[in-house]
Design an enzyme around this catalytic site. Sequence first.
Site, PDB file in Angstrom:
ATOM      1  N   CYS A   2      -6.145  -6.709 -17.827  1.00 49.84           N
ATOM      2  CA  CYS A   2      -6.635  -6.871 -16.464  1.00 49.84           C
ATOM      3  C   CYS A   2      -7.654  -5.796 -16.109  1.00 49.84           C
ATOM      4  O   CYS A   2      -7.695  -4.731 -16.726  1.00 49.84           O
ATOM      5  CB  CYS A   2      -5.485  -6.753 -15.475  1.00 49.84           C
ATOM      6  SG  CYS A   2      -4.079  -7.760 -15.880  1.00 49.84           S
ATOM      7  N   ARG A  27     -12.759  -7.172 -21.187  1.00 51.11           N
ATOM      8  CA  ARG A  27     -11.365  -6.765 -21.428  1.00 51.11           C
ATOM      9  C   ARG A  27     -10.441  -7.967 -21.620  1.00 51.11           C
ATOM     10  O   ARG A  27      -9.321  -7.801 -22.061  1.00 51.11           O
ATOM     11  CB  ARG A  27     -10.863  -5.920 -20.243  1.00 51.11           C
ATOM     12  CG  ARG A  27     -11.608  -4.608 -20.093  1.00 51.11           C
ATOM     13  CD  ARG A  27     -11.211  -3.906 -18.815  1.00 51.11           C
ATOM     14  NE  ARG A  27      -9.806  -3.567 -18.814  1.00 51.11           N
ATOM     15  CZ  ARG A  27      -9.309  -2.403 -19.208  1.00 51.11           C
ATOM     16  NH1 ARG A  27     -10.128  -1.476 -19.639  1.00 51.11           N
ATOM     17  NH2 ARG A  27      -8.032  -2.174 -19.179  1.00 51.11           N
ATOM     18  N   TRP A  74      -5.086 -10.874 -16.621  1.00 54.17           N
ATOM     19  CA  TRP A  74      -4.688 -11.371 -17.941  1.00 54.17           C
ATOM     20  C   TRP A  74      -3.190 -11.631 -17.819  1.00 54.17           C
ATOM     21  O   TRP A  74      -2.396 -10.695 -17.700  1.00 54.17           O
ATOM     22  CB  TRP A  74      -5.000 -10.308 -18.992  1.00 54.17           C
ATOM     23  CG  TRP A  74      -4.853 -10.764 -20.402  1.00 54.17           C
ATOM     24  CD1 TRP A  74      -5.780 -11.461 -21.140  1.00 54.17           C
ATOM     25  CD2 TRP A  74      -3.745 -10.518 -21.274  1.00 54.17           C
ATOM     26  NE1 TRP A  74      -5.299 -11.667 -22.409  1.00 54.17           N
ATOM     27  CE2 TRP A  74      -4.053 -11.108 -22.518  1.00 54.17           C
ATOM     28  CE3 TRP A  74      -2.512  -9.883 -21.134  1.00 54.17           C
ATOM     29  CZ2 TRP A  74      -3.185 -11.068 -23.607  1.00 54.17           C
ATOM     30  CZ3 TRP A  74      -1.648  -9.848 -22.214  1.00 54.17           C
ATOM     31  CH2 TRP A  74      -1.993 -10.430 -23.438  1.00 54.17           C
ATOM     32  N   ASN A 100      -3.023  -3.478 -12.366  1.00 54.27           N
ATOM     33  CA  ASN A 100      -2.983  -3.586 -13.835  1.00 54.27           C
ATOM     34  C   ASN A 100      -1.669  -2.987 -14.292  1.00 54.27           C
ATOM     35  O   ASN A 100      -1.260  -1.953 -13.761  1.00 54.27           O
ATOM     36  CB  ASN A 100      -4.085  -2.738 -14.491  1.00 54.27           C
ATOM     37  CG  ASN A 100      -5.429  -3.383 -14.411  1.00 54.27           C
ATOM     38  OD1 ASN A 100      -5.587  -4.421 -13.788  1.00 54.27           O
ATOM     39  ND2 ASN A 100      -6.406  -2.757 -15.035  1.00 54.27           N
ATOM     40  N   GLY A 101      -1.060  -3.577 -15.315  1.00 52.59           N
ATOM     41  CA  GLY A 101       0.180  -3.010 -15.845  1.00 52.59           C
ATOM     42  C   GLY A 101       1.340  -3.973 -15.616  1.00 52.59           C
ATOM     43  O   GLY A 101       1.138  -5.154 -15.310  1.00 52.59           O
ATOM     44  N   GLU A 484      -8.521  -6.053 -42.640  1.00 52.85           N
ATOM     45  CA  GLU A 484      -9.412  -5.993 -41.487  1.00 52.85           C
ATOM     46  C   GLU A 484     -10.281  -7.260 -41.419  1.00 52.85           C
ATOM     47  O   GLU A 484     -10.498  -7.817 -40.342  1.00 52.85           O
ATOM     48  CB  GLU A 484     -10.255  -4.701 -41.550  1.00 52.85           C
ATOM     49  CG  GLU A 484     -11.362  -4.562 -40.526  1.00 52.85           C
ATOM     50  CD  GLU A 484     -10.916  -4.652 -39.070  1.00 52.85           C
ATOM     51  OE1 GLU A 484      -9.706  -4.673 -38.783  1.00 52.85           O
ATOM     52  OE2 GLU A 484     -11.804  -4.761 -38.207  1.00 52.85           O
ATOM     53  N   LYS A 488     -10.303 -10.048 -38.259  1.00 52.93           N
ATOM     54  CA  LYS A 488     -11.511 -10.403 -37.508  1.00 52.93           C
ATOM     55  C   LYS A 488     -11.698 -11.909 -37.468  1.00 52.93           C
ATOM     56  O   LYS A 488     -12.031 -12.485 -36.445  1.00 52.93           O
ATOM     57  CB  LYS A 488     -12.705  -9.726 -38.190  1.00 52.93           C
ATOM     58  CG  LYS A 488     -13.725  -9.121 -37.331  1.00 52.93           C
ATOM     59  CD  LYS A 488     -13.492  -7.777 -36.716  1.00 52.93           C
ATOM     60  CE  LYS A 488     -12.140  -7.446 -36.197  1.00 52.93           C
ATOM     61  NZ  LYS A 488     -11.989  -6.060 -35.804  1.00 52.93           N
ATOM     62  N   GLU A 491      -9.132 -13.490 -35.060  1.00 56.01           N
ATOM     63  CA  GLU A 491      -9.263 -13.259 -33.625  1.00 56.01           C
ATOM     64  C   GLU A 491     -10.466 -13.941 -32.993  1.00 56.01           C
ATOM     65  O   GLU A 491     -10.379 -14.369 -31.850  1.00 56.01           O
ATOM     66  CB  GLU A 491      -9.200 -11.780 -33.238  1.00 56.01           C
ATOM     67  CG  GLU A 491     -10.097 -10.851 -33.978  1.00 56.01           C
ATOM     68  CD  GLU A 491      -9.977  -9.408 -33.466  1.00 56.01           C
ATOM     69  OE1 GLU A 491     -10.342  -8.518 -34.210  1.00 56.01           O
ATOM     70  OE2 GLU A 491      -9.533  -9.186 -32.324  1.00 56.01           O
ATOM     71  N   HIS A 507       3.418 -14.046 -56.377  1.00 53.83           N
ATOM     72  CA  HIS A 507       4.824 -13.913 -55.943  1.00 53.83           C
ATOM     73  C   HIS A 507       5.127 -14.864 -54.794  1.00 53.83           C
ATOM     74  O   HIS A 507       6.108 -14.673 -54.079  1.00 53.83           O
ATOM     75  CB  HIS A 507       5.117 -12.462 -55.577  1.00 53.83           C
ATOM     76  CG  HIS A 507       4.956 -11.543 -56.755  1.00 53.83           C
ATOM     77  ND1 HIS A 507       5.870 -11.483 -57.766  1.00 53.83           N
ATOM     78  CD2 HIS A 507       3.955 -10.699 -57.095  1.00 53.83           C
ATOM     79  CE1 HIS A 507       5.457 -10.616 -58.688  1.00 53.83           C
ATOM     80  NE2 HIS A 507       4.289 -10.135 -58.294  1.00 53.83           N
ATOM     81  N   LYS A 606      -9.277  -6.584 -24.520  1.00 48.54           N
ATOM     82  CA  LYS A 606      -9.914  -5.478 -25.230  1.00 48.54           C
ATOM     83  C   LYS A 606      -8.969  -4.299 -25.386  1.00 48.54           C
ATOM     84  O   LYS A 606      -8.855  -3.713 -26.439  1.00 48.54           O
ATOM     85  CB  LYS A 606     -11.187  -5.062 -24.493  1.00 48.54           C
ATOM     86  CG  LYS A 606     -11.935  -3.904 -25.140  1.00 48.54           C
ATOM     87  CD  LYS A 606     -12.433  -4.278 -26.526  1.00 48.54           C
ATOM     88  CE  LYS A 606     -13.054  -3.139 -27.275  1.00 48.54           C
ATOM     89  NZ  LYS A 606     -13.127  -3.415 -28.712  1.00 48.54           N
TER      90      LYS A 606
HETATM   91  C1  F6R Z   1      -9.199  -5.965 -33.273  1.00 52.09           C
HETATM   92  C2  F6R Z   1      -8.938  -5.051 -32.184  1.00 52.09           C
HETATM   93  C3  F6R Z   1      -7.545  -4.602 -31.964  1.00 52.09           C
HETATM   94  C4  F6R Z   1      -7.526  -3.088 -31.653  1.00 52.09           C
HETATM   95  C5  F6R Z   1      -6.108  -2.648 -31.265  1.00 52.09           C
HETATM   96  C6  F6R Z   1      -6.037  -1.169 -30.997  1.00 52.09           C
HETATM   97  O1  F6R Z   1     -10.550  -6.289 -33.364  1.00 52.09           O
HETATM   98  O2  F6R Z   1      -9.813  -4.675 -31.467  1.00 52.09           O
HETATM   99  O3  F6R Z   1      -6.725  -4.894 -33.046  1.00 52.09           O
HETATM  100  O4  F6R Z   1      -7.960  -2.397 -32.785  1.00 52.09           O
HETATM  101  O5  F6R Z   1      -5.725  -3.347 -30.113  1.00 52.09           O
HETATM  102  O6  F6R Z   1      -6.878  -0.807 -29.953  1.00 52.09           O
HETATM  103  P1  F6R Z   1      -7.305   0.695 -29.715  1.00 52.09           P
HETATM  104  O7  F6R Z   1      -8.119   1.105 -30.890  1.00 52.09           O
HETATM  105  O8  F6R Z   1      -8.093   0.655 -28.444  1.00 52.09           O
HETATM  106  O9  F6R Z   1      -6.048   1.494 -29.608  1.00 52.09           O
END
Ligand code: F6R
Length: 611
Positions: A2, A27, A74, A100-101, A484, A488, A491, A507, A606
């Site tokens: 949020c 976000r 959110w 927020n929260g 990684e 990507k 997501e 396995h 985000k």
């Molecule tokens: C993936 C992504 C998330 C963040 C994770 C940690 O693209 O952005 O997996 O890496 O939520 O976020 P931070 O680094 O802000 O603690």
Amino acid sequence: MCGVVGYVGKNNAIPILINGLSKLEYRGYDSAGVAVFDCGKIKICKTKGRIQNLQDKLFVNPLKGKIGIGHTRWATHGIPSYRNAHPQFSDDSKIAVVHNGIIENYMAIKEELEQKGYNFISETDTESVAHLIDYYYKSGMDILDAVFKTVERIEGSYALGIICRDFPNQLIAARKDSPLVIGIGKEENFIASDMPAILNYTRDVYLIDDNEVALLTADEIKIFDQNKNEIKKEVFKVDWDIEAAEKSGYDHFMLKEIFEQPKVVKENLSRRFKEDDSGVQLDTIKLDKKELLDIGQIYIVACGTAYYAGLVGKYLIERVARIPVNSELASEFRYKQPLIDEKTLVIVVSQSGETADTLAAMRLAKANGARVLGVVNAVGSSIAREADDVLYTLAGPEIAVASTKAFSAQVTAMFLLTLHIAMELDKISHDEFLTIKNEMENLPSLVNNILTKAPVIKRFMQKYINSKNVFYIGRGLDYIVSMEGSLKLKEIAYLHSEPYAAGELKHGPIALIEESTLVIGVVTQEELFEKTVSNIREVKARGAKVLAIAMKGNREIEKYADDVFYIPRTHWMLAPLLANIPQQLFAYYVALGLGNDVDKPRNLAKSVTVE
Ligand code: F6R
């Protein structure tokens, strides 16, 4: 997650709130709303969906006022809907709240207030805050005391923006475990959950800490600690360019951020090698031989992409500096009662510096006496402020939900940490250090070289976009890169993909390989090449298509893969940074090809400020 904004001043709050909210869109959110004080009443406009829907509504029914609060929600408690969007009102619309929260004890508060005759309209936890303030206010407290009493009662996390019909000139804000800043203007002041929301108006901010409450008018900002004592805070100057939070001609923030990586890596290396070439200088962090020998154990703790960057760190520190490192998901860390003491070094890695699980893991570590080193991007964030030492990753604001440049910056920080520890503990020779250092200094131009080949990746996207399942495989560091890459693709492209340690395929997961499967084989580590190639041959024999990411010059892979993307040659330990760039581009182009909203993928936020 949020977003919160608030305004009090001489101008119409609506365009300022909308502008602020649009800067927080990245976000992640599913509904939006604003409330302003207009002609003696608090008037609300809110809607499910995008900020554009809110603007369309405001176009038909315009609102005006010199004080207001805004929110992007959110959903956590209750579906995305008009009713559940913020601002939330108290019973007779006297008090409006954005939040927020998560209020953990909202059910108990709700039951208590329902017995007192309060009528709840939404499914949100936030509505209980609006009613509770109203209850205390109407029982005779002044409005500030009513807010203090409310925050004393609520459990959980909050960044709150509050306006009250009886005080048309004042905005109240409060924070616990959810970021909140106050923007200082001239005859106007702001609140925001994140800097970009107010950067168009001011660069001077107060960073609000947990349990603080602020009272803002157009001309004055008063900040109180939890004992209601007024406190003085230093003004924090935001030094980003406003362009850093704009797309600057790129179609998407993600693409812009991918292309910023040469600059980001360069920035991270600058001034971090000692002038006499004797080692690494980690800003003001000492961590010298004596301190290192005193450390009993090291943990690296993070979530998501940052966790994978941490895994690179674990792998390298163990292999190059020869000391054991535990790597942990922050979301799991607390629940395993980790064995932490004063001799433990906990390295927390976070782009936002606000991730709830990472923050909680850090606090647990500190409470047990550990020393905490934050590897953080967001300056002034909670982790940056609470860690004992901070190594900033200098990537600038990362707006796209999918993390790209922050990962490269975090991995660069891991290279530096590894070299530093290895040199301090005499685990590598000076010549080896110089070789790696020189290769590191080449990284920005090597990343650039990869980026010029983006059209090649776009062609791979066209060829493989219809794959039903995607496996990313590799061994050692290549396996971490695979994790990684797979994250990507999941997501932003919403394609089912799995990372596998190449040797694990047989396995079990090899049963899933069929003709529509794409396998991305990461084979940059020379010593593991033959082994991974055998796994590539196994999946080929079962009909999969293989796209390989290999180090330039290694032509043998062409015999086994359908396509190969070559990264420039570099030192083995630096390869993860380079090998990940084509993966970022691949995910980007596939997502685009599938018509997805690249910068704001569904269901994601985000900065994950709830656990
Ligand atoms: C993936 C992504 C998330 C963040 C994770 C940690 O693209 O952005 O997996 O890496 O939520 O976020 P931070 O680094 O802000 O603690």
